[in-house]
Design an enzyme around this catalytic site. Structure first.
Site, PDB file in Angstrom:
ATOM      1  CB  CYS A   1      91.074-143.651   7.476  1.00 15.24           C
ATOM      2  SG  CYS A   1      91.274-145.358   7.153  1.00 15.24           S
TER       3      CYS A   1
ATOM      4  CG  ASN B   1      94.556-149.449   5.432  1.00 18.05           C
ATOM      5  OD1 ASN B   1      95.450-149.980   4.996  1.00 18.05           O
ATOM      6  ND2 ASN B   1      94.079-148.524   4.428  1.00 18.05           N
TER       7      ASN B   1
ATOM      8  CB  CYS C   1      86.037-147.443   7.123  1.00 19.63           C
ATOM      9  SG  CYS C   1      85.242-148.869   8.360  1.00 19.63           S
ATOM     10  NE  ARG C   2      87.501-142.741   8.469  1.00 21.43           N
ATOM     11  CZ  ARG C   2      87.895-141.838   9.350  1.00 21.43           C
ATOM     12  NH1 ARG C   2      88.084-140.750   9.727  1.00 21.43           N
ATOM     13  NH2 ARG C   2      88.749-142.547  10.395  1.00 21.43           N
ATOM     14  CB  SER C   3      92.504-144.996   3.764  1.00 26.94           C
ATOM     15  OG  SER C   3      92.673-145.919   4.864  1.00 26.94           O
TER      16      SER C   3
ATOM     17  CG  ASP D   1      85.641-143.508  12.546  1.00 30.66           C
ATOM     18  OD1 ASP D   1      85.103-144.425  11.893  1.00 30.66           O
ATOM     19  OD2 ASP D   1      86.529-143.701  13.485  1.00 30.66           O
TER      20      ASP D   1
END
Ligand code: 4NP
Length: 161
Positions: A11, A14, A16-18, A128
């Site tokens: 993401c 690195n 939050c999402r990934s 995001d």
């Protein structure tokens, strides 16, 4: 390709999402008894959060759903990652464009895919959540959890695991 299948989630930050994808997929792979067969990591295209633990709001939302992200540390994506991993799964189209900028050999292009392409849903990108409210973090988990379950089914089929 080594006999280990390797998956890198990418993401922007690195944090939050990934890391959420990393933690959820790691949980599913452990549950399936495949930890020695599937290598998992995550990285960000940006450098701002290198060395940090996942965002506290993301960690809290994930933990409430049974996923512990506390052991993860942000790092920045490196060009070498495109050689080192078999699958490079991105959260949105901007991530995809940023990763594609690092490609040095044509075959690396084939490794790069939107994570949500594994989902049947019409939502193609993981939004995001960084500047939004609590519901954004829940949505990340919903979308990523569903895609990671399908990703595991697909890897088991494709690699005979
Ligand atoms: P991520 O979220 O890409 O899911 O880790 C973000 C984290 C930080 C920022 C943007 C997105 N930021 O602008 O600092």
């Amino acid at each position: 390709m080594s006999n280990q299948v390797s998956v890198l989630f990418v993401c922007l930050g690195n944090i939050c999402r990934s890391p959420t994808a990393d933690g959820i997929f790691r949980y599913l792979v452990e549950e399936a008894g495949l930890s020695d067969k599937i290598r998992i990591d995550s990285a960000g295209t940006g450098e701002w959060h290198v060395g940090k633990a996942p965002d506290e709001r993301m960690q809290a939302a994930a933990l409430a759903r049974g996923y512990d992200l506390s052991g993860l540390t942000a790092r920045q994506l490196q060009p070498e990652d495109l050689d080192a991993f078999d699958y490079v799964l991105v959260m949105d189209k901007q991530n995809q464009a940023d990763v594609e900028d690092l490609v040095s050999e044509l075959e690396q292009m084939d490794k790069i895919r939107l994570l949500l392409s594994f989902n049947p849903s019409a939502i193609t990108e993981v939004p995001d959540p960084y500047y939004g409210g609590e519901s954004g973090f829940q949505q990340v988990i919903d979308l990523v959890e569903s895609a990671c379950k399908r990703l595991l089914v697909q890897l088991r089929k494709s690699h005979d695991l």
